[in-house]
Design a protein around this motif. Structure first.
Motif, PDB file in Angstrom:
ATOM      1  N   VAL A   1       1.012  -1.291   0.290  1.00 22.53           N
ATOM      2  CA  VAL A   1      -0.174   0.095   0.005  1.00 22.53           C
ATOM      3  C   VAL A   1       0.847   1.194   0.054  1.00 22.53           C
ATOM      4  CG1 VAL A   1      -1.662   1.342   1.190  1.00 22.53           C
ATOM      5  CG2 VAL A   1      -1.944  -1.241   1.072  1.00 22.53           C
ATOM      6  N   GLU A   2       1.919   1.345   0.947  1.00 23.59           N
ATOM      7  CA  GLU A   2       2.717   2.346   1.031  1.00 23.59           C
ATOM      8  C   GLU A   2       3.571   2.846  -0.248  1.00 23.59           C
ATOM      9  OE1 GLU A   2       5.773   2.238   4.075  1.00 23.59           O
ATOM     10  OE2 GLU A   2       5.067   4.121   4.697  1.00 23.59           O
ATOM     11  N   LYS A   3       3.982   1.422  -1.070  1.00 27.52           N
ATOM     12  CA  LYS A   3       4.740   1.721  -2.306  1.00 27.52           C
ATOM     13  C   LYS A   3       3.791   1.965  -3.653  1.00 27.52           C
ATOM     14  CE  LYS A   3       8.392  -0.978  -0.546  1.00 27.52           C
ATOM     15  NZ  LYS A   3       9.184  -2.230  -0.716  1.00 27.52           N
ATOM     16  N   GLY A   4       2.552   1.866  -3.313  1.00 23.67           N
ATOM     17  CA  GLY A   4       1.632   1.958  -4.434  1.00 23.67           C
ATOM     18  C   GLY A   4       1.497   0.919  -5.285  1.00 23.67           C
ATOM     19  N   THR A   5       2.082  -0.449  -5.066  1.00 24.56           N
ATOM     20  CA  THR A   5       2.058  -1.628  -5.720  1.00 24.56           C
ATOM     21  C   THR A   5       0.430  -1.952  -5.757  1.00 24.56           C
ATOM     22  OG1 THR A   5       3.965  -2.407  -4.674  1.00 24.56           O
ATOM     23  CG2 THR A   5       2.508  -4.014  -5.773  1.00 24.56           C
ATOM     24  N   VAL A   6      -0.272  -1.636  -5.073  1.00 19.06           N
ATOM     25  CA  VAL A   6      -1.736  -1.972  -4.931  1.00 19.06           C
ATOM     26  C   VAL A   6      -2.806  -0.745  -4.384  1.00 19.06           C
ATOM     27  CG1 VAL A   6      -1.771  -4.286  -5.034  1.00 19.06           C
ATOM     28  CG2 VAL A   6      -2.059  -3.157  -2.931  1.00 19.06           C
ATOM     29  N   THR A   7      -3.599  -0.511  -4.713  1.00 19.18           N
ATOM     30  CA  THR A   7      -4.677   0.464  -4.251  1.00 19.18           C
ATOM     31  C   THR A   7      -5.699  -0.327  -3.518  1.00 19.18           C
ATOM     32  OG1 THR A   7      -4.445   2.172  -6.077  1.00 19.18           O
ATOM     33  CG2 THR A   7      -6.457   2.510  -4.372  1.00 19.18           C
ATOM     34  N   LEU A   8      -5.481  -0.164  -2.202  1.00 18.67           N
ATOM     35  CA  LEU A   8      -6.266  -1.041  -1.178  1.00 18.67           C
ATOM     36  C   LEU A   8      -7.687  -0.366  -1.074  1.00 18.67           C
ATOM     37  CD1 LEU A   8      -6.764  -3.427   0.835  1.00 18.67           C
ATOM     38  CD2 LEU A   8      -5.961  -1.535   2.532  1.00 18.67           C
ATOM     39  N   ILE A   9      -8.758  -0.988  -1.374  1.00 19.89           N
ATOM     40  CA  ILE A   9     -10.262  -0.834  -0.851  1.00 19.89           C
ATOM     41  C   ILE A   9     -10.783  -1.799   0.110  1.00 19.89           C
ATOM     42  CG2 ILE A   9     -12.579  -0.348  -1.617  1.00 19.89           C
ATOM     43  CD1 ILE A   9     -11.444   0.371  -4.463  1.00 19.89           C
ATOM     44  N   GLY A  10     -10.606  -1.345   1.150  1.00 20.65           N
ATOM     45  CA  GLY A  10     -11.266  -2.438   2.299  1.00 20.65           C
ATOM     46  C   GLY A  10     -12.927  -2.311   2.294  1.00 20.65           C
ATOM     47  N   ALA A  11     -13.315  -3.351   2.899  1.00 21.55           N
ATOM     48  CA  ALA A  11     -14.978  -3.025   3.314  1.00 21.55           C
ATOM     49  C   ALA A  11     -15.088  -3.646   4.651  1.00 21.55           C
ATOM     50  CB  ALA A  11     -15.759  -3.858   2.215  1.00 21.55           C
ATOM     51  N   THR A  12     -15.952  -3.014   5.391  1.00 20.96           N
ATOM     52  CA  THR A  12     -16.103  -3.355   6.927  1.00 20.96           C
ATOM     53  C   THR A  12     -17.239  -2.985   7.492  1.00 20.96           C
ATOM     54  OG1 THR A  12     -15.095  -3.355   9.061  1.00 20.96           O
ATOM     55  CG2 THR A  12     -14.670  -1.429   7.912  1.00 20.96           C
ATOM     56  N   THR A  13     -18.007  -3.806   8.087  1.00 19.31           N
ATOM     57  CA  THR A  13     -19.201  -3.224   8.864  1.00 19.31           C
ATOM     58  C   THR A  13     -18.891  -3.078  10.358  1.00 19.31           C
ATOM     59  OG1 THR A  13     -19.531  -5.803   9.483  1.00 19.31           O
ATOM     60  CG2 THR A  13     -20.658  -5.130   7.666  1.00 19.31           C
ATOM     61  N   GLU A  14     -17.551  -3.089  10.792  1.00 17.19           N
ATOM     62  CA  GLU A  14     -17.167  -2.646  12.015  1.00 17.19           C
ATOM     63  C   GLU A  14     -16.354  -1.348  12.328  1.00 17.19           C
ATOM     64  OE1 GLU A  14     -18.242  -4.398  14.468  1.00 17.19           O
ATOM     65  OE2 GLU A  14     -19.130  -5.994  13.239  1.00 17.19           O
ATOM     66  N   ASN A  15     -16.251  -0.682  13.042  1.00 19.76           N
ATOM     67  CA  ASN A  15     -15.653   0.535  13.296  1.00 19.76           C
ATOM     68  C   ASN A  15     -14.028   0.317  13.094  1.00 19.76           C
ATOM     69  OD1 ASN A  15     -14.323   3.116  14.033  1.00 19.76           O
ATOM     70  ND2 ASN A  15     -15.883   3.241  15.668  1.00 19.76           N
ATOM     71  N   PRO A  16     -13.359   1.056  12.054  1.00 19.24           N
ATOM     72  CA  PRO A  16     -12.073   0.666  11.715  1.00 19.24           C
ATOM     73  C   PRO A  16     -11.108   1.095  12.613  1.00 19.24           C
ATOM     74  CG  PRO A  16     -13.271   1.629   9.740  1.00 19.24           C
ATOM     75  CD  PRO A  16     -14.071   1.651  10.937  1.00 19.24           C
ATOM     76  N   SER A  17     -11.523   2.152  13.354  1.00 21.95           N
ATOM     77  CA  SER A  17     -10.610   2.490  14.422  1.00 21.95           C
ATOM     78  C   SER A  17     -10.073   1.487  15.555  1.00 21.95           C
ATOM     79  CB  SER A  17     -11.138   3.748  15.036  1.00 21.95           C
ATOM     80  OG  SER A  17     -12.174   3.647  15.786  1.00 21.95           O
ATOM     81  N   PHE A  18     -11.357   0.563  15.569  1.00 19.29           N
ATOM     82  CA  PHE A  18     -11.131  -0.514  16.530  1.00 19.29           C
ATOM     83  C   PHE A  18     -10.282  -1.780  15.931  1.00 19.29           C
ATOM     84  CE2 PHE A  18     -15.019   1.270  18.752  1.00 19.29           C
ATOM     85  CZ  PHE A  18     -14.257   2.383  19.373  1.00 19.29           C
ATOM     86  N   GLU A  19     -10.844  -1.940  14.747  1.00 21.14           N
ATOM     87  CA  GLU A  19     -10.348  -3.188  14.043  1.00 21.14           C
ATOM     88  C   GLU A  19      -9.146  -3.202  13.019  1.00 21.14           C
ATOM     89  OE1 GLU A  19     -11.863  -5.778  15.082  1.00 21.14           O
ATOM     90  OE2 GLU A  19     -13.484  -4.749  16.437  1.00 21.14           O
ATOM     91  N   VAL A  20      -8.866  -2.006  12.656  1.00 21.78           N
ATOM     92  CA  VAL A  20      -7.634  -1.701  11.572  1.00 21.78           C
ATOM     93  C   VAL A  20      -6.640  -1.192  12.113  1.00 21.78           C
ATOM     94  CG1 VAL A  20      -6.898  -0.987   9.208  1.00 21.78           C
ATOM     95  CG2 VAL A  20      -9.286  -1.781   9.721  1.00 21.78           C
ATOM     96  N   ILE A  21      -5.376  -2.013  12.107  1.00 24.87           N
ATOM     97  CA  ILE A  21      -4.189  -1.460  12.674  1.00 24.87           C
ATOM     98  C   ILE A  21      -3.850  -0.016  12.359  1.00 24.87           C
ATOM     99  CG2 ILE A  21      -2.972  -3.774  13.023  1.00 24.87           C
ATOM    100  CD1 ILE A  21      -1.218  -3.257  10.562  1.00 24.87           C
ATOM    101  N   ARG A  22      -3.103   0.787  13.274  1.00 21.68           N
ATOM    102  CA  ARG A  22      -2.963   2.101  12.979  1.00 21.68           C
ATOM    103  C   ARG A  22      -2.142   2.454  11.971  1.00 21.68           C
ATOM    104  NH1 ARG A  22      -4.275   6.061  16.430  1.00 21.68           N
ATOM    105  NH2 ARG A  22      -4.519   4.658  17.869  1.00 21.68           N
ATOM    106  N   PRO A  23      -1.106   1.649  11.613  1.00 25.50           N
ATOM    107  CA  PRO A  23      -0.389   2.022  10.453  1.00 25.50           C
ATOM    108  C   PRO A  23      -1.077   2.031   9.051  1.00 25.50           C
ATOM    109  CG  PRO A  23       0.937   0.600  12.024  1.00 25.50           C
ATOM    110  CD  PRO A  23      -0.411   0.630  12.491  1.00 25.50           C
ATOM    111  N   LEU A  24      -1.644   0.960   8.966  1.00 21.25           N
ATOM    112  CA  LEU A  24      -2.560   0.857   7.753  1.00 21.25           C
ATOM    113  C   LEU A  24      -3.962   1.734   7.770  1.00 21.25           C
ATOM    114  CD1 LEU A  24      -3.059  -0.822   5.075  1.00 21.25           C
ATOM    115  CD2 LEU A  24      -4.430  -2.512   6.570  1.00 21.25           C
ATOM    116  N   LEU A  25      -4.255   1.980   8.893  1.00 21.80           N
ATOM    117  CA  LEU A  25      -5.431   3.048   8.767  1.00 21.80           C
ATOM    118  C   LEU A  25      -5.000   4.415   8.375  1.00 21.80           C
ATOM    119  CD1 LEU A  25      -8.434   3.228   9.644  1.00 21.80           C
ATOM    120  CD2 LEU A  25      -7.717   3.820  11.900  1.00 21.80           C
TER     121      LEU A  25
END
Length: 426
Positions: A119-143
């Motif tokens: 994600v950081e190098k732009g190899t892929v563009t990430l689109i994530g889908a979630t029904t849960e609050n990302p601030s609780f479930e996704v790690i801070r560096p990725l968020l």
């Protein structure tokens, strides 16, 4: 034949139903797509509002490779394999391939870590889908590398547009000559979920041979029997509803408190969880304004533990109403928090000598307990002396809030301590 929800899946943003704040004319996602370049983002919203569809539409519009992973079935190796394939398909000056991860909140920390570099190098563009609050479930560096966009449940008019579109445009449904005589039940049962709405419509069509088919509230209710509530005991809705329940009690609204409790009961919530929150509310929000509230909440907890469901709803309801209609005070709650803050600030201040025990001769010779005044030896069982450390001799942590019950406590403190409690300000 494909399911109706799949047959009705939109292919362009103009066909997409709902989320105008994101994809309407001039909205943020629409502008990104129209510009031909997008950055990584996470779509957060309830089921059936078009998260997966939106990701597919964006990939088609940008004409970029589209990879998808399910957090339920994919491991770290699958993530690395997809990233490697995306890297090999990365063309100079072209958009990065899109990696869509459904239910990204179910990815473990190690799985999420494996995405960071790509994600950081732009190899892929990430689109994530979630029904849960990302601030609780996704790690801070990725968020921190993703924008979060919130999708909302579909409104009544949007659901009706979708119904009319399906009835008027789907070749199979057109043959059935469907008439929407009543829509209240089908909209209520769908709960703002487009996929559920179309599934219900398909169920009605497949379970009756009537042509033309008239859809009424009675028909829907007879086929579905009960309203399946959107309530995940481990999910965002769980925390939203318990928050609404507690805030209704705090706000002295017994009707709202009973409604949110009913939502939890119908959703299958653990009765002990409800009881625990009532005990906390009694101490935090009612407090010294009505000390009996804590006793009743504890009694309700004990009762529901002994008798279980369904009768346990009665003592829980009694406690909820009692707490809601009780006068409120959070003076004890604020007082302990203020004391904790002071302890963290000032550290381990020494206990004044006159408050220390003196079980040995040595301690007595050092002045332990010397000068302590035993309050029961004095009129009114009170005599003024210092109880706080010397550095905090005039400190204040508890401030009365002057509810009828607490006013009596306050007046007694003024009688005992005089100026220390007069004209108090928090």
């Amino acid at each position: 034949m494909e399911p109706l929800a799949e047959r009705m899946r939109p292919r362009t943003l103009d066909e997409y139903v709902g989320q105008k704040h994101l994809v309407g004319k001039g909205a943020v996602l629409r502008n990104m797509v129209d510009s031909g370049r997008i950055s990584s983002f996470i779509l957060w919203g309830p089921p059936g509002v078009g998260k997966t569809t939106l990701a597919q539409i964006i990939a088609n519009k940008l004409e970029t490779p589209f990879y998808t992973l399910s957090a339920i079935t994919s491991g770290v190796k699958d993530v690395r394999d997809v990233i490697e394939r995306a890297r090999s398909n990365r063309f100079f000056s072209a958009n990065s391939p899109i990696l869509f991860i459904d239910e990204i909140h179910r990815f473990s920390k190690s799985q999420q870590d494996s995405l960071l570099g790509a994600v950081e190098k732009g190899t892929v563009t990430l689109i994530g889908a979630t029904t849960e609050n990302p601030s609780f479930e996704v790690i801070r560096p990725l968020l921190s590398r993703c924008q979060v966009y919130v999708l909302n449940s579909l409104e009544k008019d949007e659901l009706l547009d979708l119904l009319h579109s399906a009835i008027g445009n789907d070749s199979y449904l057109k043959e059935r000559r469907i008439e929407l005589k009543e829509t209240g039940a089908i909209l209520r049962y769908s709960g703002g979920d487009a996929r559920k709405l179309l599934n219900i419509l398909e169920l009605l069509v497949s379970s009756t041979t009537d042509t033309p088919l008239a859809i009424t509230d009675e028909l829907v209710e007879n086929h579905l029997q009960q309203n399946p509530l959107a309530y995940d005991k481990d999910g965002e809705m769980h925390y939203d509803i318990i928050s609404a329940f507690i805030k209704s009690i705090r706000g002295s609204d017994p009707d709202a408190a009973l409604y949110w409790m009913a939502r939890m009961i119908e959703g299958g919530e653990d009765p002990k969880f409800i009881a625990r929150r009532l005990v906390i509310s009694a101490a935090e929000d009612i407090g010294l304004a009505n000390p009996n509230a804590l006793l009743l909440a504890n009694a309700a907890f004990d009762a529901v533990t002994k008798i279980g469901w369904p009768e346990g709803r009665i003592p829980l309801a009694e406690a909820a109403v009692y707490l809601a209609v009780s006068p409120k005070s959070n003076s004890a709650y604020l007082g302990i928090d203020a004391a904790l803050q002071e302890v963290r600030r000032s550290g381990n201040l020494p206990v004044p000598l006159h408050l220390r025990n003196a079980p040995t001769q040595l301690m007595s010779s050092l002045g332990y307990s010397d000068g302590y005044k035993y309050p029961h030896d004095y009129p009114g069982h009170f005599t003024e002396q210092q109880y706080l450390p010397d550095a905090l001799a005039d400190g204040r942590f508890w401030f009365a809030q002057h509810s009828p019950q607490e006013e009596r406590h306050y007046q007694w403190m003024v009688q005992c301590w005089g100026e220390r409690f007069k004209n108090e300000e928090q």
